[in-house]
Design a protein around this motif. Sequence first.
Motif, PDB file in Angstrom:
ATOM      1  N   ASN A 333       0.834  -1.216   0.000  1.00  0.00           N
ATOM      2  CA  ASN A 333       0.000   0.000   0.000  1.00  0.00           C
ATOM      3  C   ASN A 333       0.860   1.253   0.000  1.00  0.00           C
ATOM      4  N   TYR A 334       2.001   1.195   0.675  1.00  0.00           N
ATOM      5  CA  TYR A 334       2.924   2.329   0.690  1.00  0.00           C
ATOM      6  C   TYR A 334       3.474   2.582  -0.723  1.00  0.00           C
ATOM      7  N   ILE A 335       3.880   1.514  -1.410  1.00  0.00           N
ATOM      8  CA  ILE A 335       4.458   1.661  -2.757  1.00  0.00           C
ATOM      9  C   ILE A 335       3.370   2.012  -3.786  1.00  0.00           C
ATOM     10  N   TRP A 336       2.155   1.451  -3.618  1.00  0.00           N
ATOM     11  CA  TRP A 336       1.082   1.698  -4.592  1.00  0.00           C
ATOM     12  C   TRP A 336       0.624   3.150  -4.601  1.00  0.00           C
ATOM     13  N   ARG A 337       0.914   3.902  -3.560  1.00  0.00           N
ATOM     14  CA  ARG A 337       0.586   5.334  -3.601  1.00  0.00           C
ATOM     15  C   ARG A 337       1.335   5.998  -4.748  1.00  0.00           C
ATOM     16  N   PHE A 338       2.564   5.539  -5.008  1.00  0.00           N
ATOM     17  CA  PHE A 338       3.352   6.099  -6.115  1.00  0.00           C
ATOM     18  C   PHE A 338       2.868   5.541  -7.457  1.00  0.00           C
ATOM     19  N   PHE A 339       2.402   4.299  -7.464  1.00  0.00           N
ATOM     20  CA  PHE A 339       1.856   3.714  -8.697  1.00  0.00           C
ATOM     21  C   PHE A 339       0.661   4.523  -9.197  1.00  0.00           C
ATOM     22  N   ASN A 340      -0.174   5.000  -8.286  1.00  0.00           N
ATOM     23  CA  ASN A 340      -1.379   5.729  -8.684  1.00  0.00           C
ATOM     24  C   ASN A 340      -1.060   7.033  -9.409  1.00  0.00           C
ATOM     25  N   GLU A 341       0.141   7.568  -9.184  1.00  0.00           N
ATOM     26  CA  GLU A 341       0.540   8.777  -9.912  1.00  0.00           C
ATOM     27  C   GLU A 341       0.991   8.428 -11.322  1.00  0.00           C
ATOM     28  N   LEU A 342       1.352   7.177 -11.527  1.00  0.00           N
ATOM     29  CA  LEU A 342       1.908   6.741 -12.815  1.00  0.00           C
ATOM     30  C   LEU A 342       0.872   6.043 -13.688  1.00  0.00           C
ATOM     31  N   PHE A 343       0.022   5.252 -13.065  1.00  0.00           N
ATOM     32  CA  PHE A 343      -0.913   4.424 -13.816  1.00  0.00           C
ATOM     33  C   PHE A 343      -2.367   4.803 -13.512  1.00  0.00           C
ATOM     34  N   ILE A 344      -3.268   4.322 -14.393  1.00  0.00           N
ATOM     35  CA  ILE A 344      -4.706   4.548 -14.194  1.00  0.00           C
ATOM     36  C   ILE A 344      -5.312   3.217 -13.759  1.00  0.00           C
ATOM     37  N   PHE A 345      -5.717   3.152 -12.500  1.00  0.00           N
ATOM     38  CA  PHE A 345      -6.260   1.919 -11.926  1.00  0.00           C
ATOM     39  C   PHE A 345      -7.677   2.154 -11.418  1.00  0.00           C
ATOM     40  N   ASP A 346      -8.350   1.055 -11.219  1.00  0.00           N
ATOM     41  CA  ASP A 346      -9.645   1.118 -10.546  1.00  0.00           C
ATOM     42  C   ASP A 346      -9.635   0.118  -9.400  1.00  0.00           C
ATOM     43  N   HIS A 347      -9.327   0.580  -8.205  1.00  0.00           N
ATOM     44  CA  HIS A 347      -9.343  -0.224  -6.986  1.00  0.00           C
ATOM     45  C   HIS A 347      -8.647  -1.580  -7.149  1.00  0.00           C
ATOM     46  N   PRO A 348      -7.337  -1.576  -7.383  1.00  0.00           N
ATOM     47  CA  PRO A 348      -6.629  -2.869  -7.509  1.00  0.00           C
ATOM     48  C   PRO A 348      -6.607  -3.606  -6.168  1.00  0.00           C
ATOM     49  N   GLU A 349      -6.528  -4.895  -6.274  1.00  0.00           N
ATOM     50  CA  GLU A 349      -6.505  -5.737  -5.063  1.00  0.00           C
ATOM     51  C   GLU A 349      -5.065  -6.168  -4.778  1.00  0.00           C
ATOM     52  N   ILE A 350      -4.632  -6.017  -3.523  1.00  0.00           N
ATOM     53  CA  ILE A 350      -3.288  -6.468  -3.141  1.00  0.00           C
ATOM     54  C   ILE A 350      -3.363  -7.971  -2.889  1.00  0.00           C
ATOM     55  N   VAL A 351      -2.649  -8.733  -3.700  1.00  0.00           N
ATOM     56  CA  VAL A 351      -2.720 -10.188  -3.578  1.00  0.00           C
ATOM     57  C   VAL A 351      -1.528 -10.704  -2.765  1.00  0.00           C
ATOM     58  N   ILE A 352      -1.719 -11.863  -2.201  1.00  0.00           N
ATOM     59  CA  ILE A 352      -0.627 -12.509  -1.459  1.00  0.00           C
ATOM     60  C   ILE A 352      -0.543 -13.948  -1.933  1.00  0.00           C
ATOM     61  N   ASN A 353       0.653 -14.415  -2.129  1.00  0.00           N
ATOM     62  CA  ASN A 353       0.858 -15.765  -2.641  1.00  0.00           C
ATOM     63  C   ASN A 353       0.957 -16.743  -1.476  1.00  0.00           C
ATOM     64  N   GLY A 354      -0.065 -17.590  -1.342  1.00  0.00           N
ATOM     65  CA  GLY A 354      -0.120 -18.538  -0.229  1.00  0.00           C
ATOM     66  C   GLY A 354       1.044 -19.513  -0.235  1.00  0.00           C
ATOM     67  N   TYR A 355       1.510 -19.859  -1.439  1.00  0.00           N
ATOM     68  CA  TYR A 355       2.615 -20.801  -1.564  1.00  0.00           C
ATOM     69  C   TYR A 355       3.894 -20.210  -0.953  1.00  0.00           C
ATOM     70  N   GLN A 356       4.117 -18.903  -1.239  1.00  0.00           N
ATOM     71  CA  GLN A 356       5.301 -18.234  -0.689  1.00  0.00           C
ATOM     72  C   GLN A 356       5.207 -18.141   0.840  1.00  0.00           C
ATOM     73  N   VAL A 357       3.996 -17.849   1.344  1.00  0.00           N
ATOM     74  CA  VAL A 357       3.803 -17.752   2.794  1.00  0.00           C
ATOM     75  C   VAL A 357       4.095 -19.101   3.456  1.00  0.00           C
ATOM     76  N   ALA A 358       3.621 -20.170   2.826  1.00  0.00           N
ATOM     77  CA  ALA A 358       3.847 -21.512   3.378  1.00  0.00           C
ATOM     78  C   ALA A 358       5.348 -21.822   3.436  1.00  0.00           C
ATOM     79  N   ILE A 359       6.075 -21.432   2.373  1.00  0.00           N
ATOM     80  CA  ILE A 359       7.521 -21.722   2.319  1.00  0.00           C
ATOM     81  C   ILE A 359       8.273 -20.957   3.407  1.00  0.00           C
ATOM     82  N   ILE A 360       7.984 -19.648   3.525  1.00  0.00           N
ATOM     83  CA  ILE A 360       8.749 -18.866   4.511  1.00  0.00           C
ATOM     84  C   ILE A 360       8.370 -19.265   5.935  1.00  0.00           C
ATOM     85  N   THR A 361       7.113 -19.683   6.139  1.00  0.00           N
ATOM     86  CA  THR A 361       6.721 -20.161   7.473  1.00  0.00           C
ATOM     87  C   THR A 361       7.504 -21.426   7.818  1.00  0.00           C
TER      88      THR A 361
END
Length: 769
Positions: A333-361
Amino acid sequence: MVMSPLKKMFLRSFKKNSIQLLSIALMLILGVAIYIGIDSTWRSLNDYVETNYRKENKADIEVLIKPTNKDFSRLGESENIKQLEEQFLIEGAIIGSDGKEVLINGVDQEAKLNQYTIVKGKNLNKQNTVVIDKSFAEANHLDVGDKLTIEINSLEKEVSISGLAVSSSYIYITPDSTTVVPNHEDYGFIYMNKKDTKNFTQNNAMTNKLVIKVADGKNVETVKKEIEQKYEQEIISILESKETLNDLATSQKVQQYQSIGNLFPIIFFAIVILMSFTTMYRLINKERAIIGTMKALGYSSFKIITHYLFYGIWMSIIGVFFGVLIGWKVIPNYIWRFFNELFIFDHPEIVINGYQVAIITALSVFSTCVATLIVFYNVEKESPASLLREKSTTKGYNILLERIKPFWNGLKTSQKLTLRQMFRSKIRMSMTIIGVVGCTSLLLSALGIRDTINHVASSVYEKSYLYEEKAYVASDTDSRELYDKTRSNKEIEGLEERPYFILSDSKNKSGLIHVIEDSSSYIKFYDDDKQVNLSEDRLLITKKTAEIFSLNKGDAIQFRNTAGDLVKLKVTDIAELSIGQGFYLTKSAWEKADQVFVPTSFVGKNLKTTFSNDEMKKIVLTKNQENDFLGSMGSTLSMSILLILSASLLLTVVLYNLGTLNFSDRERDMATLSVLGFRFSELKKILSTENIILSLCGIIIGIPFGIKIHEKIFSNAGMGDELYFRPVIDRQSYLITIIFTIVLIIIVNYLSNRKINKIKMTEALKSVE
């Protein structure tokens, strides 16, 4: 409620070792947050783009052709083509808006390719209505139902806004390829019924863009060649969807983050795992006397190991939970504030990869629990009586340096003692060096990301583009006449920049040809910091363009000019230019190739006083372009700051943790030396010297590692067709890394030395009894 002895012991041990246990949790929080944060950022952008491509049925190929009323329906009957639609694309100004422009997309009412998503209002339901870019509308306070008057070549048309929209074809939109940063207030897109565009074409239904969906199982390149053969004379450019500026900008940003995310967080997390493992290993090793007591009291091995595993499991759960939370909810969300100045979006969803979470856990739990299991496996073989005694001291032995007699004999006793102590525990020595190497290299590479981006701006706008202003000629102005008028003015130079469909032996693709003045004072070229002079008979290409077209010096390119004639040129020079990729030649070389120099812009000074508002479409300041570029890289710069802070914090935690553990391991040795007559000041010096030598070794090895990590990040960055990045690390970044590490070492030494004054000699020496 009565608490069981094991629970009481768990809480007491936790309190006793709280600094080391909390440092494990803090390191895991940092490592997991950085890993998940960067991973979620690029995955979210990629997911948004791909989802909207599917939803809006993005075309596979976009063909720009000369405006024509020709019927292309026969092309659509090809077995290689699934769907073909004709569009009319033209730029227009909005009357009474102080120079604001829109890119008009004339589309059929039933268009199925390159659709858009209405976010407010309705679709095009009748003539004289438009669907307008949501960001442009918001920036200009326009809403559904408002009226606009659009002007093109002195022809005007009033339309009503039926809806606000976003489009996967215009996530990134700029007026031209030389403008790096979108300005949503000054430039946007509009969708209009194609019949309405006849108002701007003398009532003729014109087409200048074809969008094509390739048939299933057919090759895109085959279709492109088929189109090239059939419409060679009409084609201005033919691009696969992924080669358009919109797709390159989004994919470039995804690649930037993916490239950084594939290296920096992995190394960061690897160091965290290694340090967590080491800390846990040394922590549990100190508990051997308590383990012996528990065995003597009759506790089973299962109960003892379960008791100690809880330390690691709890710290891992805390670290992973807060790390995932910060990495998923805060960093993107911190980085996407800068994306909004560059790109035209409509309420993008921040996704999380469950596979990566499982690996790091799993890795986090593994790093702490395996350390516990290894220690327990070693002490399991010993009797309770043996465990109740402290582990016997490692037998002393001669070190390699002692064989260098002139060196060794010249050392003082305390110096010999320091060197012997350092090599006595190779694991402790290795872990200290590895910890400093890892953190130092991460800090340097993070500082290098910032330096490289800043270097692009300075190398382009302070070394290559030396003009103060650039004025773009209005479409209805005779630029040849303007050029003749300014030829006596030495402060102004003409510049022609046009896209052509370039043919080379390895690739056919559109590219930008820049024609500059002979001996230009405002545009310079460099290769590895050496200036390249562009003389009259030479064709220079930028390094990035050379890579894209697989061209070398001596290779030939061809393109078809506006008259339809094939022009052949030979590449003579290759230069490094970060922004403004393409082919460069002088006006004389251009005319030598039988081409007419028609400036599309002018560069120089005081252009506002030279040209009238009607003659120029716009005038931009070089300083503003530099600021715009840095603004466009705001998200990457913000991420580099995040990485710098994280690496600094990790370095602090690792150094303090290692310093505390090293002192703890050496407490009895210090007590022994004190009894032998060493003063506290000498003990402090021995301990400090050892820590400083190991840390300096870590810094010396860490610097080249940091350079390699930094180069690897940018070599894989794949910054698209428009940007070229040369990895650069400024001297001040080296100094910051070294000084910051040394200051931390001094602080850690100071804190450790204070503990020497508090050593209880009797308790320390009797600990083995």
